[in-house]
Design an enzyme around this catalytic site. Structure first.
Site, PDB file in Angstrom:
ATOM      1  CG  HIS A  35       9.039  -3.168  21.187  1.00 34.06           C
ATOM      2  ND1 HIS A  35       9.668  -1.867  21.282  1.00 34.06           N
ATOM      3  CD2 HIS A  35       7.519  -2.804  20.546  1.00 34.06           C
ATOM      4  CE1 HIS A  35       8.865  -0.958  21.004  1.00 34.06           C
ATOM      5  NE2 HIS A  35       7.864  -1.424  20.369  1.00 34.06           N
ATOM      6  CD  GLU A  93       5.711  -1.843  16.841  1.00 33.65           C
ATOM      7  OE1 GLU A  93       4.762  -1.261  17.082  1.00 33.65           O
ATOM      8  OE2 GLU A  93       6.609  -2.000  17.649  1.00 33.65           O
TER       9      GLU A  93
HETATM   10  P1  PGA Z   1       3.650   4.166  19.328  1.00 30.63           P
HETATM   11  O1  PGA Z   1       4.509   2.751  19.681  1.00 30.63           O
HETATM   12  O2  PGA Z   1       2.165   3.746  18.889  1.00 30.63           O
HETATM   13  O3  PGA Z   1       3.730   4.989  20.413  1.00 30.63           O
HETATM   14  O4  PGA Z   1       4.246   4.716  18.212  1.00 30.63           O
HETATM   15  C1  PGA Z   1       4.234   1.585  19.143  1.00 30.63           C
HETATM   16  C2  PGA Z   1       5.116   0.368  19.627  1.00 30.63           C
HETATM   17  O5  PGA Z   1       6.180   0.855  20.060  1.00 30.63           O
HETATM   18  O6  PGA Z   1       4.625  -0.520  19.655  1.00 30.63           O
END
Ligand code: PGA
Length: 250
Positions: free
Chosen positions: A101, A172
Site C-alpha cells: 500500500h 490506487e
Molecule cells: P481512501 O483510501 O478510500 O480513503 O481514498 C483508499 C486506500 O488507501 O486504500
C-alpha cells in the site's frame, strides 16, 4: 456478471477493539449476493473480529465476508521484532493480505524489493496477495501513457520471480487516496486493462480493484465497469452506512 469484491482498508482505525467490533457488526449485516466483502483491519483487531464473526455467522450459510490483513512480513517466524508472517495471520482465518500500500511505502519506507519479498512469501504459502500499485500526481500529469509505464514498472519489480498464485491487484493512484478526488472511471478502467494484459501470461485472469476516494456516491461509476472487479475503500469503509451503500452499488 462475475462477482465483484468490495474490500475495506481500515488503516490505523478505529481507535479501540470495541469500536472495531461495532463497525464490523454493522457491515456484516449487509448482504449482497453480487458482492464479496473483505475487511482488512489492524492486526490487533483480527482476533476479536474473527470471534465476533464466528458467533454471528448463521450455521450452514456460506459466508460472503472475509477478514484480511493490511500488511504482512515476509518471514514466517524468528528474531524479527514486531513481525507478523502469513501463517500467523492464517491461524486467525485470514487468507487475504494487502501488500505494498502506498502508505506503507511512504511512512514505513517500504521499497519494491521489500514488497517483492512479501509477495513471494504470501503466494508461496498459498494465500491471496492484494498488491497495491499506483502512480504519483507528477506522473499522472504527464498523461495516461506515463502512468501506465509507471504502474507496469512497479508490477515488474514487485512481482519479479514470485510463484504463480492467487493475486489481486489494487490500482490506487497516490493522488486519489484520501483526497476526495477519485480517478476518472475511464482512466481507472484503462489502467485495469493494462494491468491485466501485463499479468495475463503468468497469472491468467487477475482481478483488478480500483481504490482512491471511493464513496457511496462514486462507487458505482467504477465497480459497474467491466474491467474493474471491485474497490478498495479507505475512509468510506469506516462509516457503516457509507460502506453499505458501496456494497449495494453492485
Ligand atoms: P481512501 O483510501 O478510500 O480513503 O481514498 C483508499 C486506500 O488507501 O486504500
Amino acid at each position: 456478471m462475475a462477482k465483484k469484491l468490495i474490500a475495506a482498508n481500515w488503516k490505523e482505525n478505529p481507535g479501540s477493539a470495541k469500536d472495531a467490533v461495532r463497525l464490523f457488526k454493522a457491515v456484516a449485516a449487509v448482504q449482497n449476493p453480487r458482492a464479496d466483502v473483505l475487511i482488512c483491519a489492524p492486526f490487533l483487531f483480527l482476533e476479536p473480529l474473527a470471534d465476533t464473526y464466528r458467533r454471528l455467522r448463521p450455521a450452514g450459510r456460506k459466508s460472503r465476508l472475509a477478514l484480511g490483513a493490511e500488511d504482512v512480513f515476509w518471514e514466517e517466524k524468528g528474531a524479527f521484532t514486531g513481525g507478523i508472517g502469513p501463517k500467523m495471520l492464517a491461524s486467525f482465518g485470514v487468507r487475504h493480505m494487502l501488500i505494498g500500500h502506498s502508505e506503507r511505502r511512504k511512512w514505513f519506507r517500504e521499497t519494491d524489493a521489500m514488497v517483492n519479498r512479501k509477495a513471494k512469501q504470501v503466494l508461496q504459502d498459498g494465500f491471496t496477495a492484494i498488491l497495491c500499485v499506483g502512480e504519483p500526481r507528477t506522473v499522472r500529469k504527464k498523461g495516461s501513457r506515463a502512468a501506465e509505464a509507471f504502474v507496469r514498472a512497479q508490477l515488474e519489480k514487485d512481482l519479479k520471480g514470485v510463484p504463480k498464485g492467487k493475486l489481486i491487484v489494487a490500482y490506487e493512484p497516490i493522488w486519489a487516496i484520501g483526497s476526495g478526488e477519485g480517478a476518472r472511471p475511464e482512466d481507472a478502467a484503462t489502467m485495469a486493462r493494462c494491468i491485466k494484459r501485463a499479468l495475463a501470461r503468468k497469472f491468467g485472469k487477475v482481478k483488478v480493484l480500483y481504490g482512491g476516494s471511493v464513496d457511496g456516491k462514486t462507487a458505482r461509476n467504477y465497480v459497474t465497469l467491466k474491467d474493474i472487479d471491485g474497490a478498495l475503500v479507505g475512509g468510506a469503509s469506516l462509516k457503516a452506512d457509507e460502506f453499505k451503500k458501496i456494497i449495494n452499488s453492485i
